[in-house]
Design a protein around this motif. Structure first.
Motif, PDB file in Angstrom:
ATOM      1  N   ALA A   1     -60.049  31.346  41.712  1.00 42.66           N
ATOM      2  CA  ALA A   1     -59.302  31.203  40.560  1.00 42.66           C
ATOM      3  C   ALA A   1     -58.823  30.507  40.211  1.00 42.66           C
ATOM      4  N   ARG A   2     -59.519  30.148  38.913  1.00 44.17           N
ATOM      5  CA  ARG A   2     -58.994  28.856  37.956  1.00 44.17           C
ATOM      6  C   ARG A   2     -57.904  29.291  37.214  1.00 44.17           C
ATOM      7  N   PHE A   3     -57.093  27.757  37.689  1.00 42.88           N
ATOM      8  CA  PHE A   3     -56.061  27.347  35.942  1.00 42.88           C
ATOM      9  C   PHE A   3     -55.841  26.203  35.284  1.00 42.88           C
ATOM     10  N   SER A   4     -55.587  25.992  34.373  1.00 46.97           N
ATOM     11  CA  SER A   4     -55.485  24.412  34.288  1.00 46.97           C
ATOM     12  C   SER A   4     -54.326  24.317  33.901  1.00 46.97           C
ATOM     13  N   GLY A   5     -53.290  23.920  34.350  1.00 47.52           N
ATOM     14  CA  GLY A   5     -51.757  23.186  33.648  1.00 47.52           C
ATOM     15  C   GLY A   5     -51.104  22.242  34.950  1.00 47.52           C
TER      16      GLY A   5
ATOM     17  N   VAL B   1     -45.865  29.131  43.010  1.00 51.02           N
ATOM     18  CA  VAL B   1     -45.847  27.829  42.435  1.00 51.02           C
ATOM     19  C   VAL B   1     -45.986  28.019  40.969  1.00 51.02           C
ATOM     20  N   THR B   2     -44.915  27.730  39.993  1.00 54.99           N
ATOM     21  CA  THR B   2     -45.035  27.697  39.063  1.00 54.99           C
ATOM     22  C   THR B   2     -45.047  26.253  37.866  1.00 54.99           C
ATOM     23  N   PHE B   3     -46.091  26.498  36.988  1.00 56.82           N
ATOM     24  CA  PHE B   3     -46.779  25.354  36.151  1.00 56.82           C
ATOM     25  C   PHE B   3     -47.076  25.591  35.074  1.00 56.82           C
ATOM     26  N   ARG B   4     -47.192  25.113  33.606  1.00 57.44           N
ATOM     27  CA  ARG B   4     -46.822  24.727  32.495  1.00 57.44           C
ATOM     28  C   ARG B   4     -48.543  25.088  32.122  1.00 57.44           C
ATOM     29  N   ASP B   5     -48.666  26.405  31.386  1.00 59.88           N
ATOM     30  CA  ASP B   5     -50.328  26.747  30.969  1.00 59.88           C
ATOM     31  C   ASP B   5     -51.000  25.319  29.830  1.00 59.88           C
ATOM     32  N   LYS B   6     -51.871  24.979  30.291  1.00 54.36           N
ATOM     33  CA  LYS B   6     -52.282  24.028  29.067  1.00 54.36           C
ATOM     34  C   LYS B   6     -52.960  24.256  27.529  1.00 54.36           C
TER      35      LYS B   6
ATOM     36  N   THR C   1     -51.195  27.547  26.456  1.00 52.48           N
ATOM     37  CA  THR C   1     -50.205  27.723  25.126  1.00 52.48           C
ATOM     38  C   THR C   1     -49.102  27.250  25.840  1.00 52.48           C
ATOM     39  N   GLY C   2     -48.824  26.336  26.984  1.00 53.76           N
ATOM     40  CA  GLY C   2     -47.664  25.359  26.886  1.00 53.76           C
ATOM     41  C   GLY C   2     -46.541  26.711  27.508  1.00 53.76           C
ATOM     42  N   ALA C   3     -46.318  27.950  28.037  1.00 55.41           N
ATOM     43  CA  ALA C   3     -45.821  29.032  28.475  1.00 55.41           C
ATOM     44  C   ALA C   3     -45.668  28.355  30.221  1.00 55.41           C
TER      45      ALA C   3
END
Length: 396
Positions: free
Chosen positions: A106-110, A124-129, A131-133
């Motif tokens: 599963a792919r996530f960008s951030g 794992v907390t990340f900032r979504d590329k 939405t910025g959320a």
């Protein structure tokens, strides 16, 4: 809840994610995307074979390596019975990420922010590329493959905040036309490696063809070196100052593997985050992908057994095969990169046929060749003669 979250999806992270997904594990792959690491882009035949890289990703095939000394001495070393492939990191890394996703990751960008623990694993907390959320990926284990200044390594692994590195900078240019007289003897099938203190006081500069483009750059651990000025000087010396600049990139490149790659609990490192770039040469793509593969092996073992100590397998498997090569290359860098006199002697040593054959056999196949003991002995004696000054200037 994913079995594993892979933070960073360059060659190391994407390889780990693909291997784990193909073996049936649930994988979350997080990457910033959109950023291209400065890199010469050389991939040896063993990488192409071991990781099934298609020909279409090779933008050039190199058949000669040219070593250039501080005085301008040039030693051309033919690559016998093969070639070194060149890739563009933008396309190459994207291909590896796409392949991992096709395998089931599963792919996530951030941008990675932090790790927090829960009773049954980690968040794992990340900032979504897009939405910025802030978003959270829950996982049982984490692979940190987020580069030389790895946030995962700094937070989780002892020594992860003290890794030595070279700061590298390069410019991607439009390759000169054959009719361009100013380009001198630029050759689209030859890599130039420049050992000159005026370009880099402790590393080297390079001119690497990439088909319709070329990478020109240098690296240094010395603070205060003007990387852009040095690269401009290298372009001028190579007759490439007038070529169109397509992009400029800079980043740290680690030069020593960390003593530990895991936190003894639920995190293991891979690639630049673990420091697996070869000393002396700065080669990193092959070793990053191997690092990703052994990290995947260690994580799979840990998931199956429930034993955190199985994460130690990543470093152990890597060092079992590559420790000796890394030690030899580190010794070479320490011996020859410290002054222009030493660099001159190093390029002179590259004239030697034994050195050429064994160097490229080791590079192409990633093994020190033991089948020629007399050649090893001769090289050792020649090394000693050059380092002690027994070889006079008239023979350099």
């Amino acid at each position: 809840m994913y079995d594993v979250a892979v933070i960073g999806a360059g060659p190391a992270g994407a390889t780990a994610a693909e291997d784990l997904a193909r073996s049936g594990h649930s994988v979350a792959m997080l990457d910033r995307e959109g950023r291209i690491k400065p890199c010469g882009g050389a991939v040896p035949p063993r990488l192409i074979a071991d990781f099934d890289i298609p020909d279409r990703l090779l933008v050039a095939r190199i058949t000669t390596a040219r070593m250039i000394s501080p005085t301008g001495r040039k030693v051309d070393i033919a690559i016998e019975d093969g070639f070194v492939g060149m890739v563009d990191r933008g396309d190459f890394d994207a291909y590896l990420r796409d392949r991992a996703a096709a395998a089931g990751a599963a792919r996530f960008s951030g941008t990675f922010l932090r790790l927090t623990r829960r009773e049954d694993g980690l968040d794992v907390t990340f900032r979504d590329k897009r939405t910025g959320a802030e978003r959270v990926l829950p996982a049982r284990l984490v692979i940190g493959a987020d580069g030389a200044r790895s946030a995962v390594a700094r937070a989780e692994v002892p020594g992860g905040d003290r890794i030595p590195y070279v700061v590298a900078y390069h410019e991607i240019i439009a390759a000169p036309d054959r009719a361009d007289a100013e380009a001198g003897d630029y050759d689209a099938t030859r890599c130039d490696v420049v050992y000159d203190g005026r370009i880099s006081p402790d590393f080297y500069g390079w001119v690497f063809p990439h088909g319709a483009q070329a990478s020109i750059g240098m690296g240094s651990m010395v603070r205060g070196v003007d990387l852009k000025r040095a690269t401009a000087d290298l372009r001028a010396a190579s007759g490439l100052a007038g070529c169109t600049t397509l992009r400029r990139e800079g980043a740290p490149i680690p030069l020593k593997p960390l003593e530990r790659w895991d936190n003894g609990r639920d995190v293991v490192l891979a690639g630049d985050a673990a420091g697996v770039v070869a000393p002396s040469s700065g080669e990193g793509i092959y070793y990053a992908m191997v690092g990703g593969r052994v990290a995947a092996t260690a994580v799979a073992a840990c998931l199956a057994s429930g034993r955190a100590r199985d994460l130690q397998r990543a470093r152990r498997l890597f060092m079992r095969e590559h420790k000796t090569v890394f030690r030899v290359l580190a010794s070479m860098q320490n011996a020859y990169y410290r002054s222009d006199d030493r660099r001159e002697r190093f390029v002179s040593l590259c004239h030697d046929r034994d050195v050429q054959r064994l160097t490229f056999e080791a590079y192409m196949n990633k093994k020190l060749v033991r089948a020629r003991p007399m050649a090893h002995l001769r090289i050792g004696l020649k090394n000693l003669a050059h380092l002690t000054g027994l070889v006079g200037p008239q023979y350099l």
